[in-house]
Design a protein around this motif. Structure first.
Motif, short mmCIF file in Angstrom:
data_model
loop_
_atom_site.label_atom_id
_atom_site.label_comp_id
_atom_site.label_asym_id
_atom_site.label_seq_id
_atom_site.Cartn_x
_atom_site.Cartn_y
_atom_site.Cartn_z
N ALA A 37 10.96 -13.83 8.14
CA ALA A 37 10.36 -13.19 9.31
C ALA A 37 10.40 -11.68 9.20
N ASN A 38 11.49 -11.16 8.65
CA ASN A 38 11.61 -9.73 8.46
C ASN A 38 10.53 -9.20 7.53
N LEU A 39 10.30 -9.92 6.44
CA LEU A 39 9.24 -9.53 5.51
C LEU A 39 7.87 -9.59 6.18
N ALA A 40 7.65 -10.59 7.02
CA ALA A 40 6.37 -10.72 7.71
C ALA A 40 6.15 -9.56 8.67
N PHE A 41 7.21 -9.16 9.36
CA PHE A 41 7.13 -8.03 10.29
C PHE A 41 6.78 -6.74 9.55
N HIS A 42 7.49 -6.47 8.48
CA HIS A 42 7.24 -5.25 7.71
C HIS A 42 5.85 -5.30 7.04
N ALA A 43 5.47 -6.47 6.55
CA ALA A 43 4.16 -6.60 5.90
C ALA A 43 3.03 -6.34 6.88
N ALA A 44 3.22 -6.77 8.13
CA ALA A 44 2.19 -6.54 9.16
C ALA A 44 2.02 -5.04 9.41
N ILE A 45 3.14 -4.31 9.39
CA ILE A 45 3.08 -2.86 9.58
C ILE A 45 2.41 -2.20 8.38
N HIS A 46 2.76 -2.66 7.19
CA HIS A 46 2.13 -2.12 5.98
C HIS A 46 0.61 -2.29 6.06
N HIS A 47 0.19 -3.50 6.43
CA HIS A 47 -1.24 -3.79 6.51
C HIS A 47 -1.91 -2.91 7.56
N ALA A 48 -1.22 -2.71 8.67
CA ALA A 48 -1.78 -1.92 9.76
C ALA A 48 -1.92 -0.44 9.40
N SER A 49 -1.17 -0.02 8.38
CA SER A 49 -1.26 1.39 7.97
C SER A 49 -2.65 1.72 7.42
N GLY A 50 -3.32 0.72 6.85
CA GLY A 50 -4.64 0.92 6.30
C GLY A 50 -4.67 1.68 4.99
N ASN A 51 -3.50 1.90 4.39
CA ASN A 51 -3.42 2.67 3.15
C ASN A 51 -3.03 1.74 2.00
N GLU A 52 -4.01 1.40 1.17
CA GLU A 52 -3.75 0.43 0.10
C GLU A 52 -2.79 0.95 -0.95
N TRP A 53 -2.85 2.25 -1.25
CA TRP A 53 -1.94 2.82 -2.23
C TRP A 53 -0.50 2.75 -1.72
N LEU A 54 -0.32 3.01 -0.46
CA LEU A 54 1.02 2.92 0.14
C LEU A 54 1.52 1.49 0.10
N CYS A 55 0.66 0.55 0.43
CA CYS A 55 1.04 -0.86 0.40
C CYS A 55 1.46 -1.29 -1.00
N ASP A 56 0.74 -0.80 -2.00
CA ASP A 56 1.06 -1.14 -3.39
C ASP A 56 2.43 -0.60 -3.78
N GLN A 57 2.73 0.63 -3.40
CA GLN A 57 4.02 1.22 -3.72
C GLN A 57 5.15 0.48 -3.01
N LEU A 58 4.94 0.12 -1.77
CA LEU A 58 5.96 -0.61 -1.02
C LEU A 58 6.20 -1.99 -1.62
N GLU A 59 5.13 -2.62 -2.08
CA GLU A 59 5.27 -3.95 -2.70
C GLU A 59 6.13 -3.86 -3.95
N GLN A 60 5.94 -2.82 -4.75
CA GLN A 60 6.72 -2.65 -5.97
C GLN A 60 8.20 -2.41 -5.66
N ILE A 61 8.46 -1.60 -4.65
CA ILE A 61 9.86 -1.32 -4.28
C ILE A 61 10.51 -2.56 -3.69
N GLN A 62 9.78 -3.26 -2.84
CA GLN A 62 10.35 -4.45 -2.20
C GLN A 62 10.69 -5.53 -3.22
N ALA A 63 9.95 -5.57 -4.30
CA ALA A 63 10.25 -6.56 -5.35
C ALA A 63 11.67 -6.37 -5.87
N ARG A 64 12.20 -5.16 -5.71
CA ARG A 64 13.54 -4.87 -6.22
C ARG A 64 14.62 -4.89 -5.13
N ILE A 65 14.24 -4.63 -3.88
CA ILE A 65 15.26 -4.57 -2.84
C ILE A 65 15.30 -5.78 -1.92
N ASN A 66 14.24 -6.60 -1.92
CA ASN A 66 14.22 -7.72 -0.98
C ASN A 66 15.39 -8.67 -1.16
#
Length: 215
Positions: A126-155
């Motif tokens: 649920a936590n990931l879904a909440f954060h992912a919804a905010i990422h999507h709402a940002s509308g910035n695909e480059w930002l979403c890509d960077q966050l996805e890479q970081i989350q792969a290591r910290i999740n």
């Protein structure tokens, strides 16, 4: 063969992100072959790929294990994640649409339900879904890509603070405050609240990592 290894990678990622596999857990080729019904070749391909991306590491006499980050590495990652997550929350508040609001609210409700049930694995999702919804709402695909890479290591580490008594409830309170700031179009508060939320979570981790030094 590529399809089999790709499928295996996604399955192992799911187990890591959901907490079924924890830092230091060993991956035995024979066990994986039996569990997933594949030969050892795609397993070796998947392990090699996940070592390259930093999710797994290999150690003498242990083979492949879920990578254990040092306290410094993890703190550095959370510092970067906090800044980028804060940026995502700020942009989400500035670009909020009705569909974005619904997605964020849905993720928040999933967190509430999981916390009420004291279901830590479900709360992690649920936590990931909440954060992912905010990422999507940002509308910035480059930002979403960077966050996805970081989350792969910290999740894999995000589950750990939830073991602390009362942390689930506190996390929900922080999520609610972040959502309220986004919904209220208060971009400055959304940024600050998200940054504090991420760094507060990260600050608890070094002591937990020290307890894992035997891995």
């Amino acid at each position: 063969m590529a399809r089999a290894s790709d499928t295996l990678i996604e399955q192992l990622k799911h187990e890591i992100f959901s907490g079924l596999l924890k830092p230091g857990d060993q991956l035995e080729e024979a066990d994986l072959a039996k569990r997933f019904g594949v030969s050892r070749t795609p397993i070796r391909e998947a392990i090699r790929s996940m070592v390259d991306t930093g999710l797994l590491e290999t150690r003498p006499r242990k083979g492949a294990i879920v990578r254990v980050l040092t306290a410094k590495e993890l703190n550095d990652l959370f510092e970067v994640a906090a800044e980028l997550e804060g940026m995502a929350a700020r942009l989400a508040s500035e670009n909020l649409t009705a569909s974005h609001r619904k997605m964020i609210q849905c993720g928040l409700q999933q967190c509430v339900d999981a916390a009420d049930a004291e279901d830590i694995p479900e709360y992690a999702k649920a936590n990931l879904a909440f954060h992912a919804a905010i990422h999507h709402a940002s509308g910035n695909e480059w930002l979403c890509d960077q966050l996805e890479q970081i989350q792969a290591r910290i999740n894999v580490y995000r589950l750990m603070p939830y073991e602390v008594v009362g942390r689930l409830e506190k996390s929900v309170e922080e999520h609610q405050a972040i959502a309220d700031a986004i919904f209220g179009k208060n971009s400055k508060a959304a940024n600050a609240l998200m940054r504090d939320h991420m760094m507060l979570q990260g600050a608890r981790l070094p002591s937990l990592l020290r307890a894992m030094e035997d891995f």
